[in-house]
Design an enzyme around this catalytic site. Sequence first.
Site, PDB file in Angstrom:
ATOM      1  N   GLU A  35       0.791  -0.928   0.124  1.00  0.00           N
ATOM      2  CA  GLU A  35       0.031  -0.052   0.075  1.00  0.00           C
ATOM      3  C   GLU A  35       0.941   1.300   0.065  1.00  0.00           C
ATOM      4  O   GLU A  35       1.752   1.348   0.751  1.00  0.00           O
ATOM      5  CB  GLU A  35      -0.899   0.126   1.114  1.00  0.00           C
ATOM      6  CG  GLU A  35      -1.663   1.385   1.587  1.00  0.00           C
ATOM      7  CD  GLU A  35      -2.611   1.555   0.245  1.00  0.00           C
ATOM      8  OE1 GLU A  35      -2.492   2.791  -0.279  1.00  0.00           O
ATOM      9  OE2 GLU A  35      -3.400   0.758  -0.258  1.00  0.00           O
ATOM     10  N   GLY A  40      -6.873   1.080   4.493  1.00  0.00           N
ATOM     11  CA  GLY A  40      -8.010   1.359   4.610  1.00  0.00           C
ATOM     12  C   GLY A  40      -8.506   2.118   3.320  1.00  0.00           C
ATOM     13  O   GLY A  40      -9.798   2.088   3.176  1.00  0.00           O
ATOM     14  N   GLY A  41      -7.458   2.320   2.431  1.00  0.00           N
ATOM     15  CA  GLY A  41      -8.018   2.961   1.037  1.00  0.00           C
ATOM     16  C   GLY A  41      -8.877   4.077   1.166  1.00  0.00           C
ATOM     17  O   GLY A  41      -9.058   4.804   1.972  1.00  0.00           O
ATOM     18  N   GLY A 183     -22.860  17.445 -10.629  1.00  0.00           N
ATOM     19  CA  GLY A 183     -23.200  16.039 -10.679  1.00  0.00           C
ATOM     20  C   GLY A 183     -23.903  15.771  -9.306  1.00  0.00           C
ATOM     21  O   GLY A 183     -23.772  15.813  -8.265  1.00  0.00           O
ATOM     22  N   GLY A 184     -25.237  15.324  -9.775  1.00  0.00           N
ATOM     23  CA  GLY A 184     -26.360  15.115  -8.595  1.00  0.00           C
ATOM     24  C   GLY A 184     -26.396  13.774  -8.252  1.00  0.00           C
ATOM     25  O   GLY A 184     -27.492  13.217  -8.095  1.00  0.00           O
ATOM     26  N   HIS A 448     -41.529  -3.673  18.182  1.00  0.00           N
ATOM     27  CA  HIS A 448     -42.459  -2.548  18.341  1.00  0.00           C
ATOM     28  C   HIS A 448     -41.934  -1.506  19.525  1.00  0.00           C
ATOM     29  O   HIS A 448     -41.725  -2.107  20.526  1.00  0.00           O
ATOM     30  CB  HIS A 448     -43.870  -2.585  18.424  1.00  0.00           C
ATOM     31  CG  HIS A 448     -44.717  -1.559  18.525  1.00  0.00           C
ATOM     32  ND1 HIS A 448     -45.086  -0.542  17.385  1.00  0.00           N
ATOM     33  CD2 HIS A 448     -45.314  -0.894  19.682  1.00  0.00           C
ATOM     34  CE1 HIS A 448     -45.953   0.152  17.968  1.00  0.00           C
ATOM     35  NE2 HIS A 448     -45.982   0.238  19.379  1.00  0.00           N
TER      36      HIS A 448
END
Length: 469
Positions: A35, A40-41, A183-184, A448
């Site tokens: 790496e 973790g990138g 960009g949406g 619930h």
Amino acid sequence: MKEISCKLLVIGAGPGGYVCAIRAGQLGVDTVIVEAGKPGGTCLNVGCIPSKALIHAAEEFEMVSHMAGGKSPLGISVSAPVLDLGKTVAWKDGIVSRLNSGVAGLLKKAGVKTVHGWATFRDGKTVEVETETGSQVIRAETIVIATGSAPVELPFLPFGGPVISSTEALALSAVPKKLAVVGGGYIGLELGMAFAKMGAEVTVVEALPRVLAQYDAELTRPVVKRLAALGIEVMTGAKAKGLSTQGQAGKGDALLVETADGKNAKVSADKILVTVGRKPVTEGWGLDQIDLDRAGKFIRIDDQCRSSMRGIFAIGDVTGEPMLAHRAMAQGEMVAEIVAGHKRNWDKRAIPAVCFTDPELVTVGLSPEEAKAQGEIKIGLFPFAANGRAMTKLGEDGFVRVVARADNHLVLGIQAVGQGVSELAAAFGLALEMGARLEDIAGTIHAHPTQGEGFQEAALKALGHALHI
């Protein structure tokens, strides 16, 4: 030049790579992982984790701001809040740092050797790594390519100056007064909504007729409604054209836009966040030295993540859509077990996708339109406006929807939109993975009061006898 040999070499320590290496180490496979950055990138360092930290901070700030403005229906009043984005980012960085250390510790615990540096292929069994202490050659019986993806850069809006990617957006020291988002899709709207909650004036420019186009219009309607409530201007059918310096003192830059009706417009912005997608990282590591088949820009793989070359696997974003960290993790675990001699294969039908907008979106399996293409279906939809727990959380805008075959009631897809529905993704994924039918979900007792009851009620609705609507 140092040389080492191993049975398995993993290139890239993102979610897919590090999970692959850890699992291989657990199975007794002699494993090395390479790496260039931190473990973790993208996901851990400049993606999933830091963006969710920023989104949470924005939600908290907006909540307190409403209380200060006397707009809270809960009867809570506070003095006007102040946001120190520098401290917020420092808090986010602390979380990332702890997770970095955690991944490094897990690799060490599994007996994996970590090499820090940039790997370049010499041939299909050998890579050279440029480390701080010089070059190191690694020879391996099997290699896993897990190099991930990077933000797409527009040629007419190159990153730099006021033009930023999501990486820079997550490290800003101050909230921009005006933010233009090009960009949406989910990344643009997640960050755009967060900055709007923190006080930025946000404009979203989307070339397609609507935002979040990968989801159906019914599912995204609550998000579009919330965009308007936050004061975010959404320009659909509009194309970003470039950057223009307005030339007036204090006015800053402007984004040139061609609107849906073909006219030219300028969007004033202190920062321009470009989120038009991600591309696989396939350059800079010697792909030209090996002969791998491609599927467009991506590395072509089979259902076991094998590439076209014997002994080379590829996992994660570099192999194409869906570009999801949990997909990469699942692929990495599978490949490690294959290398260790186990029989494994890959079935991606039950991969949940989550969009952390406000409200959140979750999808698993087929959409209604995709399911209809396969035959007659039943659809059950239960609104959170009829769910007690959602009402007590002020999260009534949204629903759970279940899509099943009409003949045998096999569940084909599940979708939800609402506050906190990301936490329902596990239940949705499990239902598809286990081959649940409508009767299975309807017959499962749900606690619930929880929003999960909406899942049961949606199944009951599809069967024709919902109880609470």
